[in-house]
Design a protein around this motif. Structure first.
Motif, PDB file in Angstrom:
ATOM      1  N   ALA A  22       0.829  -1.209   0.000  1.00  0.00           N
ATOM      2  CA  ALA A  22       0.000   0.000   0.000  1.00  0.00           C
ATOM      3  C   ALA A  22       0.865   1.262   0.000  1.00  0.00           C
ATOM      4  CB  ALA A  22      -0.923  -0.012   1.218  1.00  0.00           C
ATOM      5  N   LYS A  23       1.953   1.251   0.775  1.00  0.00           N
ATOM      6  CA  LYS A  23       2.839   2.414   0.793  1.00  0.00           C
ATOM      7  C   LYS A  23       3.523   2.606  -0.556  1.00  0.00           C
ATOM      8  CE  LYS A  23       3.916   2.341   5.744  1.00  0.00           C
ATOM      9  NZ  LYS A  23       4.987   2.208   6.760  1.00  0.00           N
ATOM     10  N   VAL A  25       2.430   1.656  -3.535  1.00  0.00           N
ATOM     11  CA  VAL A  25       1.463   2.099  -4.536  1.00  0.00           C
ATOM     12  C   VAL A  25       1.081   3.556  -4.312  1.00  0.00           C
ATOM     13  CG1 VAL A  25      -0.883   1.767  -5.394  1.00  0.00           C
ATOM     14  CG2 VAL A  25       0.566  -0.217  -4.959  1.00  0.00           C
ATOM     15  N   SER A  26       0.794   3.916  -3.059  1.00  0.00           N
ATOM     16  CA  SER A  26       0.378   5.298  -2.775  1.00  0.00           C
ATOM     17  C   SER A  26       1.506   6.286  -3.053  1.00  0.00           C
ATOM     18  CB  SER A  26      -0.074   5.411  -1.322  1.00  0.00           C
ATOM     19  OG  SER A  26       0.970   5.045  -0.431  1.00  0.00           O
ATOM     20  N   THR A  27       2.739   5.905  -2.730  1.00  0.00           N
ATOM     21  CA  THR A  27       3.869   6.789  -3.023  1.00  0.00           C
ATOM     22  C   THR A  27       4.050   6.959  -4.528  1.00  0.00           C
ATOM     23  OG1 THR A  27       4.972   6.085  -0.989  1.00  0.00           O
ATOM     24  CG2 THR A  27       6.327   7.160  -2.665  1.00  0.00           C
ATOM     25  N   LEU A  29       1.721   6.723  -6.802  1.00  0.00           N
ATOM     26  CA  LEU A  29       0.625   7.556  -7.295  1.00  0.00           C
ATOM     27  C   LEU A  29       0.871   9.031  -6.984  1.00  0.00           C
ATOM     28  CD1 LEU A  29      -2.495   5.360  -6.416  1.00  0.00           C
ATOM     29  CD2 LEU A  29      -1.475   5.750  -8.667  1.00  0.00           C
ATOM     30  N   LEU A  30       1.400   9.316  -5.804  1.00  0.00           N
ATOM     31  CA  LEU A  30       1.696  10.704  -5.455  1.00  0.00           C
ATOM     32  C   LEU A  30       2.762  11.296  -6.376  1.00  0.00           C
ATOM     33  CD1 LEU A  30       1.691  10.668  -1.535  1.00  0.00           C
ATOM     34  CD2 LEU A  30       0.063  11.802  -3.047  1.00  0.00           C
ATOM     35  N   SER A 289       6.588  13.443   6.462  1.00  0.00           N
ATOM     36  CA  SER A 289       5.396  13.696   5.660  1.00  0.00           C
ATOM     37  C   SER A 289       4.532  14.789   6.274  1.00  0.00           C
ATOM     38  CB  SER A 289       4.585  12.409   5.505  1.00  0.00           C
ATOM     39  OG  SER A 289       4.271  11.851   6.778  1.00  0.00           O
ATOM     40  N   TRP A 352      -4.537  12.055   9.278  1.00  0.00           N
ATOM     41  CA  TRP A 352      -4.384  10.977   8.309  1.00  0.00           C
ATOM     42  C   TRP A 352      -4.317   9.625   9.013  1.00  0.00           C
ATOM     43  CZ3 TRP A 352      -4.644   8.191   4.266  1.00  0.00           C
ATOM     44  CH2 TRP A 352      -3.735   7.158   4.029  1.00  0.00           C
ATOM     45  N   ARG A 356      -6.861   6.582   8.383  1.00  0.00           N
ATOM     46  CA  ARG A 356      -6.337   5.293   7.928  1.00  0.00           C
ATOM     47  C   ARG A 356      -6.730   4.173   8.881  1.00  0.00           C
ATOM     48  NH1 ARG A 356      -0.025   4.766   8.260  1.00  0.00           N
ATOM     49  NH2 ARG A 356      -0.660   4.664  10.457  1.00  0.00           N
TER      50      ARG A 356
END
Length: 366
Positions: A22-23, A25-27, A29-30, A289, A352, A356
């Protein structure tokens, strides 16, 4: 393993920076979203975001000394100024009204700005070994007023108040990054440059926090006496924290004014230090972050406040009248700091984490 992202079977998996799918993929995408913004947004918006990324670098630096090491510092604007004028002096043309050496390559003046600011931080750091809490905050606050006076009077370097000088010129191997070219418009190139540098500085800070040095910082922050009993050299790590934080501030100062192209000594006042403190507290203390989120929040808040005179005739854009937009900004910073400290001490990063955890446990409430 598939379906069990927290199950690690090696030290390499446990120490990975992005340790879950998940980290990763999300990174990813960002990063893709940030790159896409350089094509989608207008040049003015890209310039604002480029400045926000640079402020995020400075906020990460303040978070290292205040959030991770627990040393309260109100003098961040002083080190930002040192970095800005070091880069401007190196990049400026020689033989002019102000000091200049004609070295416009960014790979020279950017590390030099960070190094000079780090040296200044190391020279100030011995005070941190003798003072703590409010006393240390007052001493670092004095640096802001001292620097403001020195930079206003040192006209050979700064150009003087109300006059200023040209900021550092971003040039890489002879290619001007502050001009339109084959890579895009000036704003697009500067946006991508600041984005890349932010990623580099953020990853470096995150790895620092996970290292032996970062664990020593956390021990000093939580209880310095206990850290000393366990064998942590307090003086060495406090000096190191101030040095690294000042290096980040110097690099941020050098980059920030290369975006606007102009640097004026009146910019490095107490309000700038308060802005960095607001970024750290609103974003989240001791989180990289969170510092980035706080910097983006504060930077995007400024265009909204600058538009207030057109919406509220009571608020003036003229600094000689009261109330004006700059006074409103100052009040907003203080109000936001108080609200976040009272209702969400962990800042935007805490919000966040709450969201989450809620979705991870949904539909259960425990």
């Amino acid at each position: 393993m598939r379906g069990r992202p927290q199950l690690y079977t090696s030290y390499a998996q446990d120490m990975a920076l992005l340790d879950t799918p998940a980290k990763r993929v999300s990174t990813g995408l960002l990063v893709v979203l940030a790159l896409a913004l350089s094509v989608v947004l207008a040049d003015r918006s890209l310039e604002v975001l480029a400045g926000a990324y640079v402020l995020a670098i400075g906020a990460i630096g303040l978070n290292i000394v205040t959030g991770y090491a627990g040393q309260v510092s109100l003098g961040h604007a002083f080190f930002v100024a040192i970095g800005a004028y070091t880069a401007a002096a190196l990049s400026g043309p020689p033989g002019g009204d102000v000091i200049g050496f004609g070295v416009a390559e960014i790979w020279i003046w950017l590390p030099a700005a960070g190094l000079v600011a780090a040296v200044a931080g190391v020279l100030v750091a011995p005070l941190a070994t003798r003072l703590r809490g409010l006393y240390l905050a007052i001493v670092t606050l004095g640096l802001v007023f001292l620097g403001e006076h020195v930079f206003k009077e040192w006209k050979a370097l700064t150009g003087g108040p109300g006059v200023g000088r040209e900021a550092a010129v971003p040039q890489l191997f002879g290619y001007r990054l502050d001009e339109d070219g084959p890579l895009g418009t000036r704003e697009q190139v500067l946006y991508l440059l600041m984005l890349v540098l932010l990623v580099v500085f953020a990853v470096a800070a995150r790895n620092l926090a996970r290292s032996r040095v970062g664990r020593a910082f956390a021990a000093i922050r939580d209880r310095d006496i206990a850290a000393a009993v366990m064998g942590v050299p307090l003086t060495r790590y406090k000096v190191l924290a101030f040095g690294i934080s000042s290096c980040y501030a110097g690099c941020a100062g050098a980059l920030l004014y290369s975006v606007s192209g102009y640097v004026e000594p009146g910019s490095f006042n107490l309000l700038l230090s308060v802005q960095f403190i607001a970024m750290v507290l609103i974003g989240g203390v001791a989180t990289v972050s969170g510092a980035i989120a706080g910097a983006l929040f504060i930077s995007l808040l400024q265009p909204l406040t600058r538009a207030l005179p057109s919406l509220l005739p009571v608020v003036s854009a003229d600094t000689t009248q009261t109330p004006n937009v700059f006074q409103v900004e100052t009040v907003l910073y203080g109000l936001l700091i108080v609200l976040f400290l009272v209702f969400e001490p962990r800042g935007l990063f805490g919000l966040w984490v709450r969201a989450r955890n809620y979705w991870k446990s949904w539909p259960f409430s425990y």
